[in-house]
Scaffold this motif. Structure first.
Motif, PDB file in Angstrom:
ATOM      1  N   THR A 164       0.828  -1.215   0.000  1.00 17.47           N
ATOM      2  CA  THR A 164       0.000   0.000   0.000  1.00 17.47           C
ATOM      3  C   THR A 164       0.861   1.264   0.000  1.00 17.47           C
ATOM      4  O   THR A 164       0.337   2.364  -0.192  1.00 17.47           O
ATOM      5  CB  THR A 164      -0.900   0.037   1.242  1.00 17.47           C
ATOM      6  N   GLU A 165       2.173   1.119   0.274  1.00 18.82           N
ATOM      7  CA  GLU A 165       3.118   2.231   0.340  1.00 18.82           C
ATOM      8  C   GLU A 165       2.828   3.174   1.502  1.00 18.82           C
ATOM      9  O   GLU A 165       3.208   4.356   1.480  1.00 18.82           O
ATOM     10  CB  GLU A 165       3.156   2.997  -0.986  1.00 18.82           C
ATOM     11  N   LEU A 166       2.127   2.656   2.538  1.00 16.86           N
ATOM     12  CA  LEU A 166       1.908   3.454   3.746  1.00 16.86           C
ATOM     13  C   LEU A 166       3.224   3.577   4.512  1.00 16.86           C
ATOM     14  O   LEU A 166       3.947   2.601   4.688  1.00 16.86           O
ATOM     15  CB  LEU A 166       0.856   2.775   4.628  1.00 16.86           C
ATOM     16  N   PRO A 302     -11.758  -4.608   0.139  1.00 16.73           N
ATOM     17  CA  PRO A 302     -12.609  -3.577   0.764  1.00 16.73           C
ATOM     18  C   PRO A 302     -13.461  -4.078   1.927  1.00 16.73           C
ATOM     19  O   PRO A 302     -13.491  -3.412   2.979  1.00 16.73           O
ATOM     20  CB  PRO A 302     -13.466  -3.078  -0.412  1.00 16.73           C
ATOM     21  N   PRO A 303     -14.170  -5.240   1.810  1.00 11.73           N
ATOM     22  CA  PRO A 303     -14.940  -5.681   2.985  1.00 11.73           C
ATOM     23  C   PRO A 303     -14.050  -6.036   4.176  1.00 11.73           C
ATOM     24  O   PRO A 303     -14.456  -5.866   5.335  1.00 11.73           O
ATOM     25  CB  PRO A 303     -15.718  -6.903   2.482  1.00 11.73           C
ATOM     26  N   ALA A 304     -12.825  -6.511   3.920  1.00  8.22           N
ATOM     27  CA  ALA A 304     -11.907  -6.803   5.016  1.00  8.22           C
ATOM     28  C   ALA A 304     -11.470  -5.502   5.700  1.00  8.22           C
ATOM     29  O   ALA A 304     -11.331  -5.440   6.932  1.00  8.22           O
ATOM     30  CB  ALA A 304     -10.689  -7.572   4.510  1.00  8.22           C
ATOM     31  N   ILE A 305     -11.252  -4.451   4.908  1.00  7.33           N
ATOM     32  CA  ILE A 305     -10.916  -3.141   5.481  1.00  7.33           C
ATOM     33  C   ILE A 305     -12.087  -2.606   6.287  1.00  7.33           C
ATOM     34  O   ILE A 305     -11.910  -1.976   7.339  1.00  7.33           O
ATOM     35  CB  ILE A 305     -10.514  -2.150   4.358  1.00  7.33           C
ATOM     36  N   ASP A 306     -13.317  -2.854   5.821  1.00 12.65           N
ATOM     37  CA  ASP A 306     -14.495  -2.441   6.594  1.00 12.65           C
ATOM     38  C   ASP A 306     -14.523  -3.148   7.950  1.00 12.65           C
ATOM     39  O   ASP A 306     -14.867  -2.542   8.975  1.00 12.65           O
ATOM     40  CB  ASP A 306     -15.778  -2.750   5.817  1.00 12.65           C
ATOM     41  N   ASN A 307     -14.182  -4.441   7.964  1.00 10.69           N
ATOM     42  CA  ASN A 307     -14.089  -5.165   9.237  1.00 10.69           C
ATOM     43  C   ASN A 307     -13.065  -4.515  10.155  1.00 10.69           C
ATOM     44  O   ASN A 307     -13.279  -4.375  11.361  1.00 10.69           O
ATOM     45  CB  ASN A 307     -13.697  -6.624   8.989  1.00 10.69           C
ATOM     46  N   LEU A 308     -11.952  -4.111   9.563  1.00  7.03           N
ATOM     47  CA  LEU A 308     -10.894  -3.470  10.347  1.00  7.03           C
ATOM     48  C   LEU A 308     -11.374  -2.147  10.930  1.00  7.03           C
ATOM     49  O   LEU A 308     -11.076  -1.811  12.083  1.00  7.03           O
ATOM     50  CB  LEU A 308      -9.666  -3.260   9.466  1.00  7.03           C
ATOM     51  N   ARG A 309     -12.126  -1.393  10.154  1.00  7.57           N
ATOM     52  CA  ARG A 309     -12.669  -0.117  10.650  1.00  7.57           C
ATOM     53  C   ARG A 309     -13.531  -0.343  11.894  1.00  7.57           C
ATOM     54  O   ARG A 309     -13.461   0.408  12.868  1.00  7.57           O
ATOM     55  CB  ARG A 309     -13.516   0.559   9.578  1.00  7.57           C
ATOM     56  N   LEU A 327      -2.851   1.092  11.776  1.00  9.11           N
ATOM     57  CA  LEU A 327      -4.027   0.493  11.132  1.00  9.11           C
ATOM     58  C   LEU A 327      -5.086   1.549  10.827  1.00  9.11           C
ATOM     59  O   LEU A 327      -5.758   1.488   9.794  1.00  9.11           O
ATOM     60  CB  LEU A 327      -4.608  -0.600  12.030  1.00  9.11           C
ATOM     61  N   ARG A 328      -5.235   2.541  11.738  1.00 11.75           N
ATOM     62  CA  ARG A 328      -6.175   3.634  11.467  1.00 11.75           C
ATOM     63  C   ARG A 328      -5.766   4.389  10.211  1.00 11.75           C
ATOM     64  O   ARG A 328      -6.604   4.684   9.346  1.00 11.75           O
ATOM     65  CB  ARG A 328      -6.227   4.578  12.671  1.00 11.75           C
ATOM     66  N   ARG A 329      -4.472   4.709  10.093  1.00 13.27           N
ATOM     67  CA  ARG A 329      -3.995   5.424   8.907  1.00 13.27           C
ATOM     68  C   ARG A 329      -4.163   4.564   7.643  1.00 13.27           C
ATOM     69  O   ARG A 329      -4.424   5.091   6.552  1.00 13.27           O
ATOM     70  CB  ARG A 329      -2.530   5.824   9.088  1.00 13.27           C
ATOM     71  N   LEU A 330      -4.050   3.255   7.829  1.00 11.76           N
ATOM     72  CA  LEU A 330      -4.238   2.344   6.689  1.00 11.76           C
ATOM     73  C   LEU A 330      -5.664   2.439   6.144  1.00 11.76           C
ATOM     74  O   LEU A 330      -5.874   2.520   4.927  1.00 11.76           O
ATOM     75  CB  LEU A 330      -3.936   0.903   7.133  1.00 11.76           C
ATOM     76  N   THR A 331      -6.655   2.461   7.046  1.00 12.48           N
ATOM     77  CA  THR A 331      -8.052   2.508   6.596  1.00 12.48           C
ATOM     78  C   THR A 331      -8.411   3.848   5.971  1.00 12.48           C
ATOM     79  O   THR A 331      -9.428   3.956   5.282  1.00 12.48           O
ATOM     80  CB  THR A 331      -9.012   2.240   7.769  1.00 12.48           C
ATOM     81  N   GLU A 332      -7.572   4.888   6.205  1.00 13.34           N
ATOM     82  CA  GLU A 332      -7.860   6.224   5.668  1.00 13.34           C
ATOM     83  C   GLU A 332      -7.182   6.482   4.330  1.00 13.34           C
ATOM     84  O   GLU A 332      -7.332   7.571   3.756  1.00 13.34           O
ATOM     85  CB  GLU A 332      -7.425   7.285   6.687  1.00 13.34           C
ATOM     86  N   LEU A 333      -6.439   5.497   3.824  1.00 11.56           N
ATOM     87  CA  LEU A 333      -5.810   5.667   2.517  1.00 11.56           C
ATOM     88  C   LEU A 333      -6.873   5.860   1.441  1.00 11.56           C
ATOM     89  O   LEU A 333      -7.952   5.266   1.508  1.00 11.56           O
ATOM     90  CB  LEU A 333      -4.949   4.447   2.186  1.00 11.56           C
ATOM     91  N   PRO A 334      -6.592   6.676   0.419  1.00 12.39           N
ATOM     92  CA  PRO A 334      -7.585   6.964  -0.633  1.00 12.39           C
ATOM     93  C   PRO A 334      -8.120   5.701  -1.317  1.00 12.39           C
ATOM     94  O   PRO A 334      -9.312   5.639  -1.647  1.00 12.39           O
ATOM     95  CB  PRO A 334      -6.806   7.842  -1.618  1.00 12.39           C
ATOM     96  N   GLN A 335      -7.271   4.695  -1.515  1.00  7.02           N
ATOM     97  CA  GLN A 335      -7.738   3.491  -2.217  1.00  7.02           C
ATOM     98  C   GLN A 335      -8.722   2.673  -1.383  1.00  7.02           C
ATOM     99  O   GLN A 335      -9.390   1.780  -1.894  1.00  7.02           O
ATOM    100  CB  GLN A 335      -6.561   2.602  -2.638  1.00  7.02           C
ATOM    101  N   PHE A 336      -8.800   3.000  -0.076  1.00  6.40           N
ATOM    102  CA  PHE A 336      -9.748   2.277   0.777  1.00  6.40           C
ATOM    103  C   PHE A 336     -10.830   3.217   1.285  1.00  6.40           C
ATOM    104  O   PHE A 336     -11.421   2.984   2.342  1.00  6.40           O
ATOM    105  CB  PHE A 336      -9.026   1.654   1.972  1.00  6.40           C
TER     106      PHE A 336
END
Length: 513
Positions: A164-166, A302-309, A327-336
């Motif tokens: 993801t290049e985070l 995307p649904p896995a990221i929703d679970n993470l949120r 992980l919070r910053r990961l869920t805020e990436l534009p692609q997610f």
């Protein structure tokens, strides 16, 4: 394939009539449906890993001895690269739940009943299956430990997070990973960890009884892992309320097999494993999607990221500040970027309260007798109708029965997608059941109806009538009438006539012999 046919011939005493290769699953093993002259079929398995095959064969024989719902091993080649097992059919729980997934998590009653049956059966294989099991046979390792946890967390880091290049501090994250791994393995367990417990690995026979398959990766470990794996599978889209109900069913079933911790402790431990499982599957999706370029896995992200949120909201359960911030910053990436669904299509539905029906006081004196007593058998008539056209007429001459007004419940007819449908159609059923008001309403109806029908059967009465009315006699009343008719027929085996008057639809459920 020839050697598999030879194995079948040695076992059966005759050559197979046909051998059909089955669609590939996640593993590298190949499966064949082999049919004999008598028309009976078995499943032939060819696997490249002798160790993996040996583990599956051992576990299956062990579980069979403990009378657990698994396939039976029928024959094994000397090198254990091929074996035969019973054919459990072609219907998996995953197949049966397709409607609920495709409707965004609107699971109907039948689907929820199957999920409940499966989750209540899970402790059976986890606890009873572990008794007397030789853990050293498990492949590739005998126990869930810190090293296996760190392997999966680093799998997530290298196959998903880096892709993801985070930006993140690798040493700080590694320190939190180690704390996380220590907590996950802090409680010793003597249960069988299935490891790949998912809907695809549960087969259903013609009666809907679940059978378990593909447990060759199992090992000694905490039972929380399998609950997290099953209920937080990203693609399943189980709504929060349904997950909560199924966790409750599992917890109560677990009590039948072993001593359980407090509910609070159970929930806190389960939350850790849900987070771990979410990172684990993101690692798998990253590798299979980003590196192997398989669209199915990319679509699952995307649904896995929703679970993470959702998990990030439970901050008090996760004392790993750097990891949680990352992980919070990961869920805020534009692609997610999270797209909020309109209220009508949300899978969680509306919250309802549980109503209770007061029990009647015992009647004074002996039971009364009338000219209607002892005539039997009972026939029940159930109607749906529109109040605009009046309450259905009682043709038995007994003066009717119950009339229930459904208009207080949420009306799907107010929304354009449902205007041309009825309470017999799947989208309307999902709308009503997801909303929940109709379920609470019918719970009260069932309580009254069951008591009334039971007394009518005891007294030998011949007729009873139930009517459900709503505005147009199309959605809520049709759903309610149909479900009461099925409920009474299934519970008491009596003859039930259901008539949806405004839809010109009638059906007879004949008395069970």
């Amino acid at each position: 394939m020839e050697k598999l046919a030879e194995l079948y011939k040695r076992w059966k005493g005759e050559a197979p009539v046909s051998m059909t290769i089955l669609p590939e699953a996640g593993s590298k093993r190949k499966y064949y449906r082999i049919t004999g002259n008598d028309g009976e079929s078995v499943i032939g398995v060819v696997g490249n890993s002798r160790d993996e095959n040996h583990t599956f064969i051992y576990l299956t024989k062990h579980f069979t001895d403990r009378k657990l719902p698994v396939p039976h091993i029928l024959a094994v080649d000397d090198d254990e690269l091929r074996y035969l097992q019973t054919d459990l059919g072609s219907t998996s729980l995953f197949d049966v739940l397709r409607g609920g997934r495709e409707s965004g998590g609107r699971y109907n009653m039948r689907e929820k009943q199957l999920l409940t049956a499966v989750i209540r059966e899970l402790p059976n294989i986890q606890i009873r299956g572990a008794r007397g099991l030789d853990w050293d046979v498990c492949y590739p390792q005998p126990e869930f430990d810190v090293d296996s946890v760190l392997f999966d967390l680093n799998y997530f880091k290298y196959c998903f997070l880096k892709a993801t290049e985070l930006e993140f501090h690798e040493l700080k994250l590694e320190a939190n990973f180690r704390l996380f791994a220590k907590d996950l393995t802090s409680e010793k367990s003597e249960s069988f960890l299935y490891r790949d417990f998912q809907a695809r690995n549960v087969m259903l026979d013609h009666a809907g009884k679940p059978y378990f398959i593909d447990y060759q990766g199992g090992r000694k470990g905490p039972y929380y892992y399998d609950v997290a794996s099953f209920l937080w599978q990203a693609a399943a889209k189980y709504p929060f309320k349904l997950r909560r109900e199924l966790v409750y069913e599992y917890y109560n079933s677990l009590k039948n097999y072993t001593e359980v911790p407090s509910v609070r402790h159970f929930v806190e431990r389960l939350s850790l494993f849900v987070l771990f499982r979410t990172l684990q599957v993101l690692g798998a999706y990253g590798f299979r999607g980003y590196f192997e370029h398989k669209k199915h896995f990319i679509d699952s992200i995307p649904p896995a990221i929703d679970n993470l949120r959702e998990l990030l909201k439970l901050k008090k359960f996760f004392p790993y500040p750097y990891m949680m911030d990352m992980l919070r910053r990961l869920t805020e990436l534009p692609q997610f970027a999270h797209i909020e669904e309109p209220a009508l299509s949300r899978a969680d539905g509306f919250k309802t309260t549980q109503h209770t029906v007061y029990k009647a006081h015992p009647q004074d004196g002996p039971a009364t007798f009338s000219k209607y007593d002892g005539k039997g058998p009972l026939v029940v008539h159930v109607y749906s109708f529109s109040y605009r056209k009046g309450i259905p007429e009682d043709v038995s001459g007994n003066g009717g029965g119950y009339v229930f007004d459904c208009r207080a419940t949420h009306n799907p007819g107010r929304y354009e997608p449902y205007k041309q449908l009825t309470g017999l159609d799947e989208p309307v059923i999902r709308f009503l059941e997801d909303d929940g008001e109709i379920i609470s309403f019918l719970d009260c109806v069932y309580a009254m109806a069951d008591h009334h029908v039971r007394r009518y059967i005891q007294r030998g009465f011949t007729n009873l009538m139930f009517c459900f009315g709503c505005t147009g006699g199309q959605h809520r009343s049709v759903y309610s009438a149909q479900h009461l008719a099925e409920h009474l027929h299934n519970k008491f085996g009596i003859e039930v006539h259901v008539t949806h008057r405004e839809q010109n639809i009638s059906k007879v459920f004949h008395a069970k012999k």
